[in-house]
Enzyme design. Structure first.
Site, PDB file in Angstrom:
ATOM      1  N   GLY A  12       1.322  -1.128   0.220  1.00  0.00           N
ATOM      2  CA  GLY A  12      -0.428   0.149   0.205  1.00  0.00           C
ATOM      3  C   GLY A  12       0.492   1.431  -0.087  1.00  0.00           C
ATOM      4  N   ASN A  14       1.441   3.144  -2.574  1.00  0.00           N
ATOM      5  CA  ASN A  14       1.109   4.898  -2.950  1.00  0.00           C
ATOM      6  C   ASN A  14       0.249   4.900  -2.375  1.00  0.00           C
ATOM      7  OD1 ASN A  14       1.633   4.724  -5.997  1.00  0.00           O
ATOM      8  ND2 ASN A  14       1.445   2.600  -6.108  1.00  0.00           N
ATOM      9  N   ARG A  69     -16.036 -14.955  -8.561  1.00  0.00           N
ATOM     10  CA  ARG A  69     -15.907 -14.401  -9.233  1.00  0.00           C
ATOM     11  C   ARG A  69     -17.072 -12.850  -8.859  1.00  0.00           C
ATOM     12  NH1 ARG A  69     -10.531 -12.319 -11.069  1.00  0.00           N
ATOM     13  NH2 ARG A  69     -10.438 -13.790 -12.088  1.00  0.00           N
ATOM     14  N   ILE A  96      -9.082  -8.619 -10.670  1.00  0.00           N
ATOM     15  CA  ILE A  96      -9.449  -8.537 -12.114  1.00  0.00           C
ATOM     16  C   ILE A  96     -11.015  -8.163 -11.073  1.00  0.00           C
ATOM     17  CG2 ILE A  96     -10.166  -9.189 -14.330  1.00  0.00           C
ATOM     18  CD1 ILE A  96      -7.387 -10.328 -14.327  1.00  0.00           C
ATOM     19  N   LEU A  97     -11.097  -7.050 -11.391  1.00  0.00           N
ATOM     20  CA  LEU A  97     -12.557  -7.055 -11.721  1.00  0.00           C
ATOM     21  C   LEU A  97     -13.212  -6.988 -12.844  1.00  0.00           C
ATOM     22  CD1 LEU A  97     -11.729  -3.611  -9.700  1.00  0.00           C
ATOM     23  CD2 LEU A  97     -12.388  -5.763  -8.200  1.00  0.00           C
ATOM     24  N   HIS A 113      -0.523   1.580 -13.294  1.00  0.00           N
ATOM     25  CA  HIS A 113      -0.107   0.750 -13.755  1.00  0.00           C
ATOM     26  C   HIS A 113       1.684   0.663 -13.873  1.00  0.00           C
ATOM     27  CE1 HIS A 113      -0.231  -3.221 -16.056  1.00  0.00           C
ATOM     28  NE2 HIS A 113       0.820  -2.339 -17.229  1.00  0.00           N
ATOM     29  N   THR A 145     -12.074   1.268 -16.999  1.00  0.00           N
ATOM     30  CA  THR A 145     -12.809   0.892 -17.649  1.00  0.00           C
ATOM     31  C   THR A 145     -13.026  -1.251 -18.738  1.00  0.00           C
ATOM     32  OG1 THR A 145     -11.758   0.774 -20.229  1.00  0.00           O
ATOM     33  CG2 THR A 145     -12.748   2.821 -19.673  1.00  0.00           C
ATOM     34  N   LEU A 148      -9.683  -2.689 -19.167  1.00  0.00           N
ATOM     35  CA  LEU A 148      -8.521  -3.203 -18.408  1.00  0.00           C
ATOM     36  C   LEU A 148      -7.244  -2.465 -18.136  1.00  0.00           C
ATOM     37  CD1 LEU A 148      -8.509  -7.116 -17.753  1.00  0.00           C
ATOM     38  CD2 LEU A 148      -9.387  -5.451 -16.200  1.00  0.00           C
ATOM     39  N   ASP A 149      -6.103  -2.233 -18.795  1.00  0.00           N
ATOM     40  CA  ASP A 149      -5.114  -1.708 -18.392  1.00  0.00           C
ATOM     41  C   ASP A 149      -5.054  -0.960 -19.997  1.00  0.00           C
ATOM     42  OD1 ASP A 149      -4.085  -2.455 -16.520  1.00  0.00           O
ATOM     43  OD2 ASP A 149      -3.136  -4.156 -17.203  1.00  0.00           O
TER      44      ASP A 149
END
Ligand code: GRF
Length: 197
Positions: A12, A14, A69, A96-97, A113, A145, A148-149
């Site tokens: 953590g 960041n 998930r 991953i969401l 990222h 969005t 993803l990245d």
């Protein structure tokens, strides 16, 4: 108040840089913004104890406790929404969401990222940058969005690749810049929100 919720999975650092900037720069007074909660998918994430000591609501939601998930994402949304976030900040969140989650926070979720996107999406970014012979590397803050990245870029920091660099040395150089970049981008977003932009 524009509430900010931060998701982490590990140290953590960041998140800590963001909380410290919010205090130092008085985001509450200047932008009506408050770091309201820190949530981790790993109960032993170091950042959770640090956040608690800083007086921030900190909670773990272990993804291994959920059958799917989708079930984890649903529980995570409920935990997040209790804090009514204007901004959801992914800071080293390593899950991953799913599409329903991404849709729910569309327009108010950002991520950092450790590469100069759109290069090197996914994992092992520093090793891949070195293997490709890049002479610069860096980090990107972007909107999240369904891609993803690859959501719209909000800010980037560039560092040189030095002779003899290892993935670890490069990662440390990039991380130091992440700690400057992420708070700066968030302060800009929160200023926009406060101004109704
Ligand atoms: C950072 O490099 C971030 O960009 C990446 O994972 C690392 C997390 O570090 N996704 P921390 O948990 O913020 O210390």
């Amino acid at each position: 108040m524009n509430n900010v919720v931060i998701l982490i999975s590990g140290s953590g650092s960041n998140m800590r840089a963001i909380v410290q900037a919010a205090l130092r720069e008085d985001w509450s007074g200047r932008h009506g913004a408050r770091i309201e909660a820190v949530i981790s998918n790993k109960p032993d994430a170091e950042g959770l104890a640090w956040a608690r000591e800083a007086g921030i609501a900190a909670e773990a939601l272990d993804h291994r406790d959920f059958a799917s998930r989708e079930a984890f994402d649903e529980a995570l949304m409920q935990a997040i929404d209790r804090h009514s976030p204007a901004l959801l900040v992914l800071a080293g969140f390593m899950r991953i969401l799913g599409p329903a989650f991404v849709w729910h926070y569309q327009g108010r979720m950002v991520n950092i990222h450790p590469s100069l996107l759109p290069s090197f999406t996914g994992l092992h970014t520093h090793r891949r940058a070195l293997e490709a012979g890049c002479t610069v590397a860096g980090a990107t803050v972007h909107r999240v969005t369904a891609d993803l990245d690859l959501g719209p870029i909000l800010g980037q920091a560039v560092v040189p690749v030095l002779p003899g660099d290892t993935p670890e040395a490069l990662a440390a150089r990039v991380l130091a810049q992440e700690h400057r970049l992420y708070p700066r981008v968030l302060a800009g977003l929160l200023a926009d929100l406060a101004a109704g932009r």
